[in-house]
Design an enzyme around this catalytic site. Structure first.
Site, PDB file in Angstrom:
ATOM      1  N   ASP A   1       2.075  -6.432  11.386  1.00 15.33           N
ATOM      2  CA  ASP A   1       3.553  -5.929  11.659  1.00 15.33           C
ATOM      3  C   ASP A   1       4.433  -6.851  12.160  1.00 15.33           C
ATOM      4  OD1 ASP A   1       5.532  -4.008  11.912  1.00 15.33           O
ATOM      5  OD2 ASP A   1       4.883  -3.163  14.009  1.00 15.33           O
TER       6      ASP A   1
ATOM      7  N   GLU B   1       4.771   6.003   3.878  1.00 18.54           N
ATOM      8  CA  GLU B   1       6.212   5.829   4.562  1.00 18.54           C
ATOM      9  C   GLU B   1       7.106   5.008   4.170  1.00 18.54           C
ATOM     10  OE1 GLU B   1       3.339   6.716   6.554  1.00 18.54           O
ATOM     11  OE2 GLU B   1       3.664   8.611   6.616  1.00 18.54           O
ATOM     12  N   ASN B   2       6.602   3.873   3.773  1.00 19.60           N
ATOM     13  CA  ASN B   2       7.363   2.678   3.398  1.00 19.60           C
ATOM     14  C   ASN B   2       8.345   3.023   2.061  1.00 19.60           C
ATOM     15  OD1 ASN B   2       4.778   0.319   4.415  1.00 19.60           O
ATOM     16  ND2 ASN B   2       6.455   1.008   5.379  1.00 19.60           N
TER      17      ASN B   2
HETATM   18  C1  FPP Z   1       5.287  -4.529   8.804  1.00 18.57           C
HETATM   19  O1  FPP Z   1       6.324  -5.557   8.896  1.00 18.57           O
HETATM   20  C2  FPP Z   1       4.563  -5.022   7.357  1.00 18.57           C
HETATM   21  C3  FPP Z   1       4.619  -4.135   6.121  1.00 18.57           C
HETATM   22  C4  FPP Z   1       5.604  -3.061   5.782  1.00 18.57           C
HETATM   23  C5  FPP Z   1       3.902  -4.838   5.047  1.00 18.57           C
HETATM   24  C6  FPP Z   1       2.913  -5.505   5.006  1.00 18.57           C
HETATM   25  C7  FPP Z   1       3.049  -6.540   4.088  1.00 18.57           C
HETATM   26  C8  FPP Z   1       2.515  -7.906   3.844  1.00 18.57           C
HETATM   27  C9  FPP Z   1       2.080  -8.571   5.256  1.00 18.57           C
HETATM   28  C10 FPP Z   1       2.847  -8.731   2.736  1.00 18.57           C
HETATM   29  C11 FPP Z   1       2.269  -7.922   1.617  1.00 18.57           C
HETATM   30  C12 FPP Z   1       0.668  -7.986   1.420  1.00 18.57           C
HETATM   31  C13 FPP Z   1       0.058  -7.506   0.479  1.00 18.57           C
HETATM   32  C14 FPP Z   1      -1.231  -7.885   0.018  1.00 18.57           C
HETATM   33  C15 FPP Z   1       0.565  -6.196   0.018  1.00 18.57           C
HETATM   34  P1  FPP Z   1       7.875  -4.743   8.885  1.00 18.57           P
HETATM   35  O2  FPP Z   1       8.698  -5.116   7.962  1.00 18.57           O
HETATM   36  O3  FPP Z   1       7.818  -3.364   9.456  1.00 18.57           O
HETATM   37  O4  FPP Z   1       8.552  -5.625  10.171  1.00 18.57           O
HETATM   38  P2  FPP Z   1       9.415  -5.180  11.362  1.00 18.57           P
HETATM   39  O5  FPP Z   1       8.784  -3.965  12.089  1.00 18.57           O
HETATM   40  O6  FPP Z   1       9.684  -6.291  12.102  1.00 18.57           O
HETATM   41  O7  FPP Z   1      10.546  -4.623  10.634  1.00 18.57           O
END
Ligand code: FPP
Length: 244
Positions: free
Chosen positions: A15, A62-63
């Protein structure tokens, strides 16, 4: 103390990509791209830290609610990560497995997932599980549906259902439950990750945005885990000794 013999299963909620980017005045997608680099660093160092299984949350059910461009970037990143790293992962004895729902994913993503799983199926040194289009609740619902279908078709009996049998219907079947679940970025929630599998996991929350994560952070999470005593609902080992 050593809480567990043998290799550890560490699961990570990666995250903070968006906040990492925002802090630098960059678009969120830059954070995700840097997140892939962090994932690479962690996969690389995990076996040397006694980890045998690493499960990461790449894309949740949810994404899909995120802006179209961000969803498409996350899809793209899975694809480019697998395309660029598959040879090396395969050579290094890593088995790749993608957890979650396959429905809703585009054919090119399905193709790459299947290629990675097929190509690395015989590898046993390390298991990398990427939860992608995964939600703990949807995985439980899918498992319940598959079991109900098996009952309807006469392949299973309701009376035989127990925890061991139920687990065989989850997308995580075959791998042991995580010993340690880590969430980065300071948030303290499971957010629908591994809801069945988290039953006895130790939870460690780290105040670092995922793109900044590296082997030293994994090491400190494992040290925190190792300092805890896992009782699985039983008594503390001192108490057992004291009462005979
Ligand atoms: C959360 O950060 C992260 C994600 C929703 C995706 C995780 C994905 C990766 C690390 C890269 C992709 C890797 C693969 C293998 C698919 P956020 O965007 O929710 O951060 P925030 O809470 O600061 O907005």
């Amino acid at each position: 103390m050593t809480p567990k013999d043998g290799p550890l299963h560490v699961a990570i909620i990666m995250d903070g990509n968006g906040r990492w980017a925002k802090k630098r005045g960059l678009p969120r997608t830059f954070g995700h791209r840097e997140g892939v680099k962090a994932l690479r660093r962690v996969v690389e160092s995990a076996p040397d830290q006694g980890v045998g299984i690493l499960t990461v949350f790449g894309f949740s059910t949810e994404n899909w609610r995120r802006p179209v461009a961000e969803v498409s970037e996350l899809m793209n990143l899975l694809k480019t990560y697998v395309e660029s790293d598959l040879d090396r992962l395969s050579r290094e004895g890593v088995r790749v497995r993608i957890l979650g729902r396959r429905t809703g994913l585009k054919p090119d993503i399905l193709e790459i997932i299947e290629r990675a799983e097929r190509r690395t199926a015989g590898n046993t040194r390390f298991l990398l599980q990427v939860a992608f289009n995964y939600g703990g609740q949807s995985d439980l619902v899918d498992a319940a549906r598959k079991f109900a279908e098996a009952v309807e078709q006469g392949r299973a009996r309701a009376a035989d259902l127990d925890e061991t049998l139920f687990e065989t219907y989850l997308s995580t079947t075959g791998a042991p439950a995580p010993d340690l679940i880590v969430r980065t970025s300071g948030e303290r929630r499971l957010s629908n990750f591994l809801l069945w599998e988290c039953a006895y996991a130790e939870l460690v929350f780290q105040d670092v945005f995922w793109p900044d994560y590296g082997p030293e952070h994994l090491k400190s999470a494992i040290a925190e885990y190792a300092a805890r005593e896992r009782r699985y609902g039983g008594a503390a080992s001192d108490d057992v000794l004291a009462t005979g």
